[in-house]
Design a protein around this motif. Structure first.
Motif, short mmCIF file in Angstrom:
data_model
loop_
_atom_site.label_atom_id
_atom_site.label_comp_id
_atom_site.label_asym_id
_atom_site.label_seq_id
_atom_site.Cartn_x
_atom_site.Cartn_y
_atom_site.Cartn_z
N GLY A 1 0.81 -1.21 0.00
CA GLY A 1 0.00 0.00 0.00
C GLY A 1 0.84 1.25 0.00
O GLY A 1 0.36 2.33 0.26
N VAL B 1 3.08 4.52 -0.90
CA VAL B 1 3.03 5.62 -1.86
C VAL B 1 4.20 5.52 -2.82
O VAL B 1 4.10 5.78 -4.00
CB VAL B 1 3.05 6.95 -1.10
CG1 VAL B 1 3.15 8.12 -2.06
CG2 VAL B 1 1.81 7.09 -0.26
N HIS C 1 -12.85 2.93 -0.04
CA HIS C 1 -11.50 3.28 -0.46
C HIS C 1 -11.03 4.62 0.10
O HIS C 1 -10.05 5.17 -0.39
CB HIS C 1 -11.43 3.32 -1.99
CG HIS C 1 -11.97 2.08 -2.65
ND1 HIS C 1 -11.29 0.89 -2.65
CD2 HIS C 1 -13.15 1.87 -3.29
CE1 HIS C 1 -12.01 -0.02 -3.28
NE2 HIS C 1 -13.14 0.53 -3.68
N SER C 2 -11.73 5.16 1.04
CA SER C 2 -11.36 6.50 1.51
C SER C 2 -11.45 6.57 3.03
O SER C 2 -12.17 5.79 3.66
CB SER C 2 -12.27 7.56 0.88
OG SER C 2 -13.62 7.33 1.25
N THR D 1 -7.80 10.86 2.53
CA THR D 1 -7.08 9.98 1.60
C THR D 1 -8.08 9.08 0.88
O THR D 1 -8.98 8.52 1.50
CB THR D 1 -6.06 9.11 2.36
OG1 THR D 1 -5.12 9.95 3.02
CG2 THR D 1 -5.30 8.21 1.39
N LYS E 1 -7.81 5.91 -1.99
CA LYS E 1 -6.93 5.03 -2.74
C LYS E 1 -7.77 3.95 -3.39
O LYS E 1 -8.48 3.20 -2.72
CB LYS E 1 -5.91 4.39 -1.80
CG LYS E 1 -4.86 3.53 -2.50
CD LYS E 1 -3.99 2.80 -1.50
CE LYS E 1 -3.20 3.76 -0.66
NZ LYS E 1 -2.28 3.04 0.26
N GLU E 2 -7.71 3.87 -4.72
CA GLU E 2 -8.55 2.90 -5.43
C GLU E 2 -7.96 2.60 -6.79
O GLU E 2 -7.61 3.52 -7.54
CB GLU E 2 -9.98 3.45 -5.59
CG GLU E 2 -10.92 2.48 -6.27
CD GLU E 2 -12.33 3.06 -6.40
OE1 GLU E 2 -12.49 4.28 -6.19
OE2 GLU E 2 -13.26 2.29 -6.73
N ARG F 1 -4.81 4.32 -8.07
CA ARG F 1 -4.80 5.78 -8.00
C ARG F 1 -4.90 6.20 -6.54
O ARG F 1 -5.61 5.57 -5.75
CB ARG F 1 -5.96 6.39 -8.79
CG ARG F 1 -5.97 5.99 -10.26
CD ARG F 1 -7.17 6.58 -10.98
NE ARG F 1 -7.23 6.13 -12.37
CZ ARG F 1 -7.88 5.04 -12.78
NH1 ARG F 1 -8.52 4.30 -11.89
NH2 ARG F 1 -7.87 4.69 -14.05
N LEU F 2 -4.21 7.27 -6.21
CA LEU F 2 -4.21 7.76 -4.84
C LEU F 2 -4.37 9.26 -4.83
O LEU F 2 -3.67 9.98 -5.56
CB LEU F 2 -2.88 7.38 -4.15
CG LEU F 2 -2.63 8.04 -2.78
CD1 LEU F 2 -3.61 7.50 -1.75
CD2 LEU F 2 -1.20 7.79 -2.32
N ARG G 1 -4.63 12.49 -1.99
CA ARG G 1 -4.50 12.85 -0.58
C ARG G 1 -4.48 14.36 -0.45
O ARG G 1 -3.80 15.06 -1.21
CB ARG G 1 -3.21 12.27 -0.02
CG ARG G 1 -2.91 12.70 1.39
CD ARG G 1 -1.61 12.09 1.86
NE ARG G 1 -0.86 13.06 2.62
CZ ARG G 1 -0.02 12.77 3.58
NH1 ARG G 1 0.19 11.52 3.88
NH2 ARG G 1 0.63 13.71 4.22
N TRP H 1 3.06 11.17 -10.62
CA TRP H 1 2.44 11.78 -9.46
C TRP H 1 2.69 13.28 -9.45
O TRP H 1 3.67 13.76 -10.04
CB TRP H 1 2.86 11.13 -8.16
CG TRP H 1 4.26 11.29 -7.69
CD1 TRP H 1 4.80 12.35 -7.05
CD2 TRP H 1 5.31 10.32 -7.77
NE1 TRP H 1 6.11 12.11 -6.72
CE2 TRP H 1 6.46 10.87 -7.15
CE3 TRP H 1 5.40 9.02 -8.30
CZ2 TRP H 1 7.66 10.17 -7.06
CZ3 TRP H 1 6.59 8.35 -8.20
CH2 TRP H 1 7.70 8.91 -7.59
#
Length: 722
Positions: A118, A120, A474-475, A512, A514-515, A518-519, A521, A566
């Protein structure tokens, strides 16, 4: 005959279509979002369909009524509904708490590492981001919260100075991770190779009570356990030579590693002129050794040693006289030894023990010379302090113990103690922390750290609190609050030994999501300094300050095949009344706007990876303080604007060897567009002249070849799931 068979088949199909019923509908979550890929099956039959990108489905069935549809989707509870042919059916699925990963408290932290899926950033990201030289700390500068500082070492986080972000290895503090500072130039981090570490956490605030002596941030590194197999690496470029071997014992229970790298700019500087002029080096040698062994059924012993050497001699134009040069020479040696042991003394217990030793020696010489490099001794107040010799010897020892108890329901408690013994002071610390799963969607962390200075006879209590609330599959929302303390640098404590610790209080709110590769934040923060070092009119801790801002981060690995990028943005508003400032001012290391864009494109057929990074920052303030302390001049530098390019081609030079080699030919250019960077100014004694602090050269070039035996990292480079 064939024609008859075709007519019969057509007839059967016509009969089926005439009798088939159309089942249509849509599968969504509770917010109405279509669930792409949801499975829909008609009960008692094999008839069904998969939902499209909008969650819609359609299929035909000849089964007799009644019709019952069952929809399912990963992470959601299945649902069964009655259906009527030809009628649009809406199926709403609810999140299944049992299928979700535990809520992770993450306010203020970015994580990286090969085994942290998971993460970054990964170790390969650290290596492949253009322009960072494979340095963990440099890679962290592409994340929100970090400033683009090119004239000195350290991570400058959220209005904090570089020494306010501390580095930890296997739980213990690394007192001096950088080589001795050089004027107007950034120094290398001695402990920076990302492949040494399984876990890398870059925290810009709100971190655990298990860590102290960091006022603004923490770079937390956890070394690897046993490697999967034995390996070796060798590489060479015009500036760098590396070699290393990692041997795994036949029983797989221990390993021994040794690596060394040598870097020198002396010959490179002859091909690409530098400012300052290098008379020696800069040259570096870093040798690392490690030993890892399983002990008992659950224990893991890790010993890591780092030996560093640096030498340089450089000359710059003197800002007070065009006929003179300033000479700076430095020779420094460092030894860092870290020993840690992890075990499980009981089914629900974990015990971490650690200790470290650090020794630094530095011999620094400053002087004034003529243009022929002959030392001179000009008179006058302008040249006072420009000639001096320093010798520094610094030793420190640390010990740390942490016991963790895992409780039912996902709760845990940890407690520990720590001692740091330096040349001038001893710090004793105790800490306790609990993580509580209040609900499947809510996690709370409560902690406190108490530190006592033997020299000052003073103790400080640092309470800390973090909360994470899942807002969807996812959040999540995160919040953190905490107090942080840090001793003043040794050079100031030598003049004023009994100083209270600097103090900062952090407030953080984070969202945050994340799915699917894609992330996103977003994080807002406020940091208040209640005690900062002042050097005028005397040395005290009566300074103060604050910093607040907003940060955004977006990473996308999925939208374009083989393309990963990113974007990070930071807004910072800060004022500090510290050092010799006559009033609260924006510090000269703080830019209000910072933007980083990193792109990585892989060409699988060519086994090639192309990287670009672009960093922008608004201008930083500069000040010229008169001898009496008043501000004589001030202004803002031009903005920072740098594009870096990197290319890596992977191949095997000896594919028929038993241990097939993994070879990378890499090249790169820093500041590809040749833009002029100004980080600040050096002012003459009377303020009539100033000299800009810039990059040593407009562009920096790199080319090298590196070969690894035993570990094939091709997939790491090319895999878009990194």
């Amino acid at each position: 005959m064939k024609t008859i068979r075709l007519l019969a088949l057509a007839g059967l199909l016509a009969h089926y279509n005439a009798s088939a019923q159309q089942i249509i509908g849509r599968v969504t979550d509770k917010t109405g979002r279509g669930l792409e890929g949801a499975s829909v099956v008609l009960a008692g039959t094999a008839d069904g369909a998969t939902a499209d990108s909008l969650g819609r489905f359609r299929f035909a069935t000849s089964a007799p009524a009644p019709y019952r549809l069952t929809a399912s989707y990963i992470g959601y509870k299945p649902a069964t509904v009655e259906a009527t042919p030809g009628v649009d059916i809406r199926i709403t699925l609810a999140i299944d708490p049992a299928s979700l990963q535990p809520v992770v408290i993450s306010a203020g932290s970015f994580s990286a590492g090969d085994k942290n899926k998971g993460a970054v950033m990964t170790a390969m990201d650290v290596v492949s981001v253009a322009g960072n030289g494979g340095d963990v700390a440099n890679a962290a500068r592409t994340l929100p919260g970090a400033q683009q500082i090119g004239e000195r070492e350290g991570l400058f986080v959220r209005g904090g100075a570089g020494n306010e972000t501390r580095q930890f290895v296997d739980g213990t503090l690394v007192p001096s991770p950088y080589f001795a500072a050089m004027p107007g130039l950034p120094q290398f981090n001695r402990i920076s190779s990302p492949f040494l570490f399984d876990g890398i956490i870059f925290s810009t605030g709100g971190y655990s009570a298990a860590y102290g002596q960091g006022l603004s941030g923490a770079l937390i590194l956890e070394t690897q356990d046993l490697p999967d197999k034995s390996s070796a690496v060798i590489g060479i470029s015009p500036m760098v030579a590396v070699a290393g071997v990692q041997k795994l014992a036949k029983n797989g229970k221990s390993s021994l590693g040794l690596s060394t790298r040598f870097m020198s700019w002396q010959y490179y500087a002859k091909a690409v002129p530098q400012n300052p002029e290098y008379a020696k080096g800069p040259a570096y040698s870093v040798t690392e050794a490690n030993f890892r062994a399983r002990t008992g059924k659950t224990g893991m012993l890790k010993i890591y040693a780092n030996f560093g050497f640096h030498q340089s001699e450089l000359y710059r134009d003197d800002v007070d006289s065009a006929a003179l040069l300033n000479r700076f020479a430095s020779t420094d040696r460092n030894i860092y030894l870290n020993v840690s042991h992890r075990s499980r003394p009981g089914e629900h217990w974990r015990l971490d023990l650690g200790g470290s030793l650090n020794y630094n020696s530095a011999d620094i010489s400053r002087g004034v010379t003529g243009q022929d490099k002959t030392q001179v001794h000009p008179e006058g107040a302008a040249f006072e302090g420009k000639t001096a010799d320093y010798r520094s010897r610094e030793r420190s020892l640390q010990g740390k113990a942490v016991i963790t108890r895992y409780l039912g329901g996902g709760h845990l408690l940890l407690a520990g103690s720590e001692v740091q013994i330096g040349e001038m002071d001893e710090i004793y610390a105790a800490f306790a922390e609990g993580e509580w799963r209040l609900h499947h969607a809510v996690a709370l962390r409560t902690g406190a750290r108490w530190e006592y200075s033997r020299l000052s006879g003073r103790g400080d209590l640092a309470p800390r609190l973090s909360l994470a609330v899942r807002t969807g599959a996812h959040s999540q929302l995160n919040a953190a609050w905490g107090m942080y303390f840090q001793q003043a640098e040794r050079r100031w404590r030598m003049e004023a030994p009994i100083l209270p610790q600097a103090k900062a209080t952090h407030y953080i709110l984070n969202y945050t999501r994340k799915e699917n590769g894609r992330l996103f934040r977003a994080e807002a923060f406020y940091k208040k300094y209640d005690r900062l070092l002042k050097t005028t009119p005397d040395i005290n801790m009566n300074g103060s300050g604050y910093a607040n801002g907003l940060e955004m981060f977006w990473r996308d690995k999925k939208s374009v095949r083989n393309f990963d990028y990113w974007v990070s943005y930071s807004y910072l508003h800060t004022r500090r009344d510290h050092l010799n400032f006559p009033m609260p001012l924006q510090p000269d290391f703080a830019a209000p706007h910072t933007l980083s864009v990193v792109t990585k494109r892989t060409f699988e057929k060519l086994s090639t990876n192309v990287n670009l990074s672009w960093s922008l920052a608004a201008g930083r303030p500069y000040y010229d303080f008169a001898p009496g302390g008043a501000i004589r001049q001030q202004g803002t530098t031009r903005g920072y604007n740098v594009v870096n390019f990197g290319l890596a081609h992977m191949l095997s030079l000896f594919p028929k060897w038993k241990q097939k080699d993994f070879t990378v030919i890499a090249c790169g250019v820093n500041n590809l567009l040749g833009t002029r960077q100004v980080f600040g100014y050096t002012f003459s004694y009377d303020g009539t002249n100033r000299s800009p602090i810039t990059l040593p050269a407009t562009r920096n070039y790199f080319i090298g070849i590196f070969m690894s035996l035993g570990i094939d990292r091709t997939e790491d480079y090319l895999n878009e799931n990194l």
